[in-house]
Design a protein around this motif. Structure first.
Motif, PDB file in Angstrom:
ATOM      1  N   ALA A 199       0.865  -1.235   0.064  1.00 23.34           N
ATOM      2  CA  ALA A 199      -0.200   0.079  -0.027  1.00 23.34           C
ATOM      3  C   ALA A 199       0.850   1.378   0.112  1.00 23.34           C
ATOM      4  CB  ALA A 199      -1.031  -0.008   1.151  1.00 23.34           C
ATOM      5  N   PHE A 200       2.049   1.266   0.777  1.00 20.77           N
ATOM      6  CA  PHE A 200       2.962   2.461   0.827  1.00 20.77           C
ATOM      7  C   PHE A 200       3.508   2.572  -0.765  1.00 20.77           C
ATOM      8  CE2 PHE A 200       1.992   1.461   5.246  1.00 20.77           C
ATOM      9  CZ  PHE A 200       2.140   2.510   5.863  1.00 20.77           C
ATOM     10  N   GLN A 201       3.883   1.240  -1.182  1.00 25.16           N
ATOM     11  CA  GLN A 201       4.546   1.419  -2.641  1.00 25.16           C
ATOM     12  C   GLN A 201       3.729   1.957  -3.556  1.00 25.16           C
ATOM     13  OE1 GLN A 201       5.851  -2.391  -3.308  1.00 25.16           O
ATOM     14  NE2 GLN A 201       7.132  -2.590  -1.484  1.00 25.16           N
ATOM     15  N   ALA A 202       2.274   1.576  -3.503  1.00 23.88           N
ATOM     16  CA  ALA A 202       1.455   2.263  -4.395  1.00 23.88           C
ATOM     17  C   ALA A 202       1.058   3.795  -4.311  1.00 23.88           C
ATOM     18  CB  ALA A 202       0.118   1.152  -4.264  1.00 23.88           C
ATOM     19  N   ALA A 203       1.154   4.143  -3.106  1.00 25.45           N
ATOM     20  CA  ALA A 203       0.990   5.638  -2.829  1.00 25.45           C
ATOM     21  C   ALA A 203       2.119   6.619  -3.160  1.00 25.45           C
ATOM     22  CB  ALA A 203       0.289   5.613  -1.279  1.00 25.45           C
ATOM     23  N   GLU A 204       3.315   5.897  -3.273  1.00 21.22           N
ATOM     24  CA  GLU A 204       4.523   6.886  -3.117  1.00 21.22           C
ATOM     25  C   GLU A 204       4.409   7.805  -4.512  1.00 21.22           C
ATOM     26  OE1 GLU A 204       8.670   5.189  -4.111  1.00 21.22           O
ATOM     27  OE2 GLU A 204       7.378   3.152  -3.793  1.00 21.22           O
ATOM     28  N   PRO A 205       5.201   8.764  -4.319  1.00 25.09           N
ATOM     29  CA  PRO A 205       5.146   9.683  -5.471  1.00 25.09           C
ATOM     30  C   PRO A 205       5.384   9.119  -6.858  1.00 25.09           C
ATOM     31  CG  PRO A 205       6.434  10.943  -3.579  1.00 25.09           C
ATOM     32  CD  PRO A 205       6.009   9.342  -3.324  1.00 25.09           C
ATOM     33  N   LYS A 206       6.272   8.209  -7.071  1.00 25.24           N
ATOM     34  CA  LYS A 206       6.758   7.790  -8.280  1.00 25.24           C
ATOM     35  C   LYS A 206       5.676   7.179  -8.850  1.00 25.24           C
ATOM     36  CE  LYS A 206       9.479   3.680  -6.901  1.00 25.24           C
ATOM     37  NZ  LYS A 206      10.621   3.216  -6.993  1.00 25.24           N
ATOM     38  N   ALA A 207       4.722   6.687  -8.447  1.00 27.53           N
ATOM     39  CA  ALA A 207       3.648   5.809  -8.619  1.00 27.53           C
ATOM     40  C   ALA A 207       2.363   6.580  -9.101  1.00 27.53           C
ATOM     41  CB  ALA A 207       3.062   4.778  -7.679  1.00 27.53           C
ATOM     42  N   CYS A 208       2.691   8.115  -8.831  1.00 25.14           N
ATOM     43  CA  CYS A 208       1.451   9.009  -9.133  1.00 25.14           C
ATOM     44  C   CYS A 208       1.529   9.309 -10.806  1.00 25.14           C
ATOM     45  CB  CYS A 208       1.551  10.114  -8.505  1.00 25.14           C
ATOM     46  SG  CYS A 208       1.407  10.030  -6.637  1.00 25.14           S
ATOM     47  N   PRO A 209       0.499   9.343 -11.386  1.00 26.50           N
ATOM     48  CA  PRO A 209       0.350  10.036 -12.957  1.00 26.50           C
ATOM     49  C   PRO A 209       0.926  11.268 -13.069  1.00 26.50           C
ATOM     50  CG  PRO A 209      -1.874  10.128 -11.870  1.00 26.50           C
ATOM     51  CD  PRO A 209      -0.971   9.466 -10.693  1.00 26.50           C
ATOM     52  N   ASP A 210       1.136  12.108 -12.012  1.00 26.43           N
ATOM     53  CA  ASP A 210       1.679  13.367 -12.388  1.00 26.43           C
ATOM     54  C   ASP A 210       3.158  13.566 -11.974  1.00 26.43           C
ATOM     55  OD1 ASP A 210       0.908  13.312  -9.788  1.00 26.43           O
ATOM     56  OD2 ASP A 210       0.603  15.288  -9.415  1.00 26.43           O
ATOM     57  N   PHE A 211       3.780  12.315 -11.642  1.00 31.75           N
ATOM     58  CA  PHE A 211       5.230  12.308 -11.141  1.00 31.75           C
ATOM     59  C   PHE A 211       6.091  13.003 -11.976  1.00 31.75           C
ATOM     60  CE2 PHE A 211       9.190  10.061 -11.006  1.00 31.75           C
ATOM     61  CZ  PHE A 211       9.628  10.562  -9.554  1.00 31.75           C
ATOM     62  N   GLU A 212       7.179  13.893 -11.355  1.00 34.82           N
ATOM     63  CA  GLU A 212       8.141  14.508 -12.152  1.00 34.82           C
ATOM     64  C   GLU A 212       9.573  14.056 -11.312  1.00 34.82           C
ATOM     65  OE1 GLU A 212       7.408  18.498 -12.247  1.00 34.82           O
ATOM     66  OE2 GLU A 212       5.572  18.235 -13.214  1.00 34.82           O
ATOM     67  N   ALA A 213      10.548  13.370 -12.048  1.00 35.87           N
ATOM     68  CA  ALA A 213      11.779  13.274 -11.411  1.00 35.87           C
ATOM     69  C   ALA A 213      12.280  14.450 -10.835  1.00 35.87           C
ATOM     70  CB  ALA A 213      12.761  12.577 -12.311  1.00 35.87           C
TER      71      ALA A 213
END
Length: 213
Positions: A199-213
């Protein structure tokens, strides 16, 4: 449900974790805070505070403030519970959560850091020093609370609670600013346990559709 949030917002991250733990589906609506999208009429007209996260329920009701949203979700979708069944346990979990949400986050969030730079003309490194100082001070208090127990695999026992939902995003942000976590043995052990949880992995920033490195 719709969740208006920003991938880098720690308050939004808290809610994403809670919803993932409870297996609640939602439509992800990105609001780019760094670009100022929260000030545009499309969002400002529906958000009284002009902040994320904002959770829109199926009937159109809108909820704000991450801690209130998570407690609402815990009351309306009680399994798995994010607050202990006993009053003392709930008080401890809320206290741990508020070290981050009330002591650390309010003086280090994006709009505060922008104010330091734009209005007070604070240079980049002094701004970062400010950030690191207050995060480290707060996490040292968090560490003492964990050390006093009862702490299991997670902040309070062997299942994630509200405190874990709040801690993890703060560690993520601290990493971005090179906060020292040396000596925070209990805190970082809990963080590692959280990040091994799907659940924490699914919620982390890099899993978000708007993620920017």
């Amino acid at each position: 449900m719709k969740l208006y949030n920003y991938f880098r917002s720690s308050a939004s991250f808290r809610v994403r974790i809670a919803m993932a733990l409870k297996g609640l589906p939602y439509e992800y609506v990105p609001v780019h805070l760094a670009r100022g999208d929260h000030k545009l009429p499309t969002f400002a007209d529906i958000a009284a505070e002009g902040l994320v996260p904002l959770l829109e329920l199926d009937d159109g009701t809108r909820l704000t403030q991450s801690m209130a949203i998570i407690e609402y979700l815990d009351e309306t979708h009680p399994e798995p519970a994010l607050l202990p069944a006993d009053a003392l346990g709930r008080a401890r979990v809320r206290a741990l959560s508020q070290i981050v949400a009330c002591e650390i986050h309010p003086i280090n969030n994006l709009r505060v850091l922008k104010y330091l730079v734009r209005e007070l003309k604070v240079e980049e490194e002094p701004k970062n020093t400010w950030y690191r100082h207050w995060v480290r001070t707060g996490l040292e208090a968090f560490e003492k609370q964990l050390a006093a127990g009862p702490t299991g695999r997670f902040c309070h026992g062997d299942t994630p609670t509200l405190a874990d939902c709040v801690l993890v995003p703060q560690i993520f942000n601290g990493q971005r600013f090179n906060v020292s976590f040396d000596g925070l043995t209990h805190t970082m052990r809990v963080f590692d346990a959280c990040m091994a949880h799907p659940a924490f992995q699914a919620a982390e920033p890099k899993a978000c559709p708007d993620f920017e490195a």
